[in-house]
Design a protein around this motif. Structure first.
Motif, PDB file in Angstrom:
ATOM      1  N   ASP A 124       7.539  54.083  63.856  1.00  0.00           N
ATOM      2  CA  ASP A 124       8.270  54.143  62.593  1.00  0.00           C
ATOM      3  C   ASP A 124       9.704  53.633  62.736  1.00  0.00           C
ATOM      4  O   ASP A 124      10.246  52.999  61.819  1.00  0.00           O
ATOM      5  CB  ASP A 124       8.283  55.581  62.055  1.00  0.00           C
ATOM      6  CG  ASP A 124       6.895  56.031  61.619  1.00  0.00           C
ATOM      7  OD1 ASP A 124       6.028  55.150  61.425  1.00  0.00           O
ATOM      8  OD2 ASP A 124       6.682  57.250  61.478  1.00  0.00           O
ATOM      9  N   SER A 125      10.322  53.885  63.883  1.00  0.00           N
ATOM     10  CA  SER A 125      11.727  53.484  64.060  1.00  0.00           C
ATOM     11  C   SER A 125      11.898  51.969  64.105  1.00  0.00           C
ATOM     12  O   SER A 125      12.991  51.458  63.855  1.00  0.00           O
ATOM     13  CB  SER A 125      12.280  54.099  65.348  1.00  0.00           C
ATOM     14  OG  SER A 125      11.534  53.630  66.473  1.00  0.00           O
TER      15      SER A 125
ATOM     16  N   ASP B 141      13.590  51.577  72.852  1.00  0.00           N
ATOM     17  CA  ASP B 141      12.311  51.678  72.144  1.00  0.00           C
ATOM     18  C   ASP B 141      11.698  50.300  71.926  1.00  0.00           C
ATOM     19  O   ASP B 141      10.480  50.161  71.858  1.00  0.00           O
ATOM     20  CB  ASP B 141      12.463  52.419  70.814  1.00  0.00           C
ATOM     21  CG  ASP B 141      13.584  51.860  69.960  1.00  0.00           C
ATOM     22  OD1 ASP B 141      14.337  51.001  70.455  1.00  0.00           O
ATOM     23  OD2 ASP B 141      13.721  52.299  68.797  1.00  0.00           O
TER      24      ASP B 141
END
Length: 694
Positions: free
Chosen positions: A26-27, A51
């Motif tokens: 989602d990020s 990430d």
């Protein structure tokens, strides 16, 4: 896998999609795109983030499991470009978020001034010492066919392009085929980008801000990131007609009549609406874009009927698609505007079976620039791209006296015969029916034929043996002066709408021709006054040897005899108000003779309650006395003379006959002609109608 294959666009999907094999967390969603071929396009601002590194490692593992070791390729691109790319891959459901290009990107110009394609409508000149670009066809050549200079071989759908991959249209890919370069639906018909680098832009639409952004910024910036080993496509500006021809050359499965299928869901939606309206024999389609919704209405048998409701955004997109891509580009603005009235006619390849022409007009409502627009599509019925056949005059609704008067007019050798009424009153239909009979009475085969020349915008009906001339824009006066040398016996002018046309029509009538035409007028005695407003000399208006016949008419819905309601049923259903009852009695109509339309209809009338429309008319064969009265402005005396001396019957008299025959609803008559009354509307009749409301 080679570096070249790594840089080729995806062919089977997006890995980072939520439903993909390696969904992005989602990020990172909305900040990167992972493609099946191993490319990962990442926003520049995310460079070095943990990430991102973790997700890239997952992509690498997936590629190894899929038998593509070494295919991973990371490309960092500007966030603005990535945002636009994501919107082309996944168009948002909220139409207000639809990608239209970065309207503020004009500060960045990929092209230098000398090669800026906006500076000329012609193909760009080659720079000095520049090698010819083999990807681009020679000017004037048709893509897919060999160029005389290159001697190349055709490259059509199903063949390979110059790098050995199947040729694809990147700007409008086939259904189910992903493409990073997919153009938004609004501009897709105006651009054409192929996977071999050929890039065509409609010359007529090049100045549109969304088209401009697509060819100046979106494609060049993204291409340089995706196809690192190929030169950036340089747009060739061609006419919109040529652009459509190129598509058909490359994709022959897209038949000309169905070419709109390649142009987005909005175009298909428009065609569905038009086909549905044709099935229901609607005369007009209204697309009313309001502040919070869009309503689609059909005019059927003279009445507007709502058929569906869309969102405001859907309606706006439909209106833009109609104007920008479906209309003939000649003589109109190139792009849709909600700030001023615009109009046009549909292109032939967008006309469904059953109509030969569709006219479009739209204008802003509630104030310019507010996004509220009403668009009207006027359907003109015919078949195979041709005008409709004329209707038998005996079936139009004229009574026996009318038909006798019309047959008298058919035998005249000179003078003007005018049909009047508002738009949609059947003037053109009646005039074409009369002229068809005139020609059949004088058959060419028997050696006594007449030459009928018509000037129309465009021809609405096929009149056998007539010379029917289309006059774009209705500028009849420009053609009338030369038409006199066309050896015509009879002239038909689509409409007398200006001083010059009126003058030429009278000249024709005074030089031995019979002239038929139409005017917009409320009643038969207002026809001379309408021409007086066009500066026709009053001594000519008062000449009965010039003005030989005048016909004014309306169309009234015909009741379905299977489901029509009696007067008593209507009273019980509260359809008959007290004032209507008074007017019915004042007109001398017995309640037992009256029928009303059933709201929900029946199977026979397809739930409409009506089965067609019929003419109600008044006809004047003028003499000197009545023309003098009208030209002198003594209208009450003129109506009395028309009724008592000439034995004329008004449209209301004709309508009352049809009410008594059970053919029409008195409410429909009042909606077309005004309050029910007997004879002409003098002071006494008017006072009686007003008294009925008290």
């Amino acid at each position: 896998m080679s570096e070249r294959s790594q840089s080729f666009p995806p062919s089977s999907g997006i890995l980072s999609d939520p439903s993909g094999p390696v969904p992005a967390p989602d990020s990172l969603r909305g900040h990167l795109v992972a493609l099946e071929n191993g490319q990962v396009l990442i926003g520049e601002d995310l460079r070095g983030q943990k990430d991102v590194d973790d997700y890239v490692f997952r992509i690498s593992e997936y590629l190894e499991r899929s038998g593509k070791p070494g295919a991973l390729k990371i490309v960092y691109i500007p966030d603005r470009l990535l945002s636009d790319l994501l919107r082309t891959i996944h168009p948002p459901t909220d139409a207000t978020e639809t990608f239209y290009g970065n309207e503020f990107a004009d500060g960045f110009d990929l092209f230098s001034e000398e090669e800026n394609p906006e500076t000329s409508g012609e193909p760009e000149p080659k720079r000095k010492n520049e090698e010819p670009d083999d990807r681009l066809p020679a000017p004037g050549s048709v893509p897919g066919k060999p160029s005389p200079e290159s001697g190349g071989s055709p490259s059509i759908s199903g063949q390979k392009n110059l790098i050995g991959e199947p040729l694809e249209c990147l700007s409008s890919p086939r259904e189910g085929t992903p493409s990073l370069f997919r153009a938004p639906a609004e501009i897709a018909p105006t651009v054409l980008l192929f996977s071999d680098g050929r890039f065509y832009v409609s010359r007529e639409h090049r100045d549109n801000q969304h088209v401009n952004y697509y060819y100046r910024h979106f494609v060049p910036e993204l291409w340089s990131k995706v196809y690192t080993d190929r030169p950036v496509p340089r747009p060739q500006f061609v006419s919109y007609e040529a652009l459509r021809k190129i598509r058909r050359e490359h994709f022959p499965e897209e038949l000309p009549g169905d070419v709109y299928q390649a142009e987005g869901d909005e175009a298909r939606k428009v065609m569905e609406i038009i086909r549905d309206a044709i099935r229901k024999r609607a005369s007009d389609i209204h697309i009313r874009i309001e502040k919070d919704r869009t309503r689609v209405l059909y005019r059927i048998h003279g009445w507007l009927k709502p058929v569906q409701t869309l969102t405001h955004e859907e309606g706006e997109r439909l209106a833009r698609i109609v104007y920008n891509t479906m209309l003939d580009s000649s003589g109109r603005d190139t792009m849709f505007s909600d700030k001023k009235p615009q109009d046009g006619q549909f292109r032939q390849d967008y006309l469904p079976r059953g109509v030969f022409n569709i006219r479009e007009f739209h204008a802003p409502t509630l104030g310019a620039g507010l996004g509220t627009v009403t668009m009207v599509l006027r359907l003109q019925y015919g078949s195979g791209g041709e005008a409709a056949q004329v209707t038998d005059i005996d079936t139009l609704g004229y009574d026996a006296r009318h038909l006798a008067q019309i047959r008298f007019l058919m035998g005249l050798s000179h003078g003007i015969i005018l049909f009047a009424g508002p738009m949609g009153s059947g003037k053109s239909t009646s005039m074409a029916a009369v002229l068809a009979i005139v020609l059949s009475m004088n058959p060419v085969e028997e050696g006594r034929g007449l030459h009928l020349v018509t000037l129309e915008d465009p021809p609405e009906y096929v009149i056998p043996s007539a010379s029917q001339i289309a006059v774009p824009g209705g500028k009849f006066s420009d053609v009338l002066g030369r038409i006199m040398r066309f050896d015509a016996n009879i002239l038909m002018i689509g409409e007398i709408r200006d001083e010059a046309t009126a003058e030429k029509a009278i000249e024709g009538a005074m030089s031995g021709h019979v002239v038929y035409s139409t005017v917009h007028s409320n009643d038969v005695l207002s026809i001379p006054r309408r021409l007086d407003g066009l500066k026709v000399r009053r001594d000519l208006l008062a000449d009965p040897t010039i003005f030989r016949g005048m016909i004014c008419q309306r169309l009234v819905p015909v009741l379905c005899r299977e489901c029509r309601m009696t007067f008593r049923e209507s009273e019980q259903s509260a359809l008959v108000s007290e004032d209507l009852n008074n007017r019915i009695a004042g007109a001398g109509i017995s309640p037992e003779e009256i029928f009303f339309r059933r709201k929900d209809g029946c199977q026979t009338c397809e739930s409409q309650g009506i089965v067609g429309r019929t003419v109600v008319a008044e006809i004047l064969l003028p003499d000197q006395e009545i023309l003098d009265l009208v030209s002198g402005g003594r209208m009450t005396e003129a109506w009395r003379y028309f009724s008592e001396v000439l034995g004329g019957r008004t449209m209301m008299d004709h309508a009352i006959d049809k009410i008594q025959a059970g053919d029409v609803d008195p409410r429909d008559v009042e909606s077309r002609l005004g309050w029910l009354h007997k004879g002409y509307l003098d002071r006494k009749t008017l006072q009686g109608i007003v008294g009925g409301f008290s």
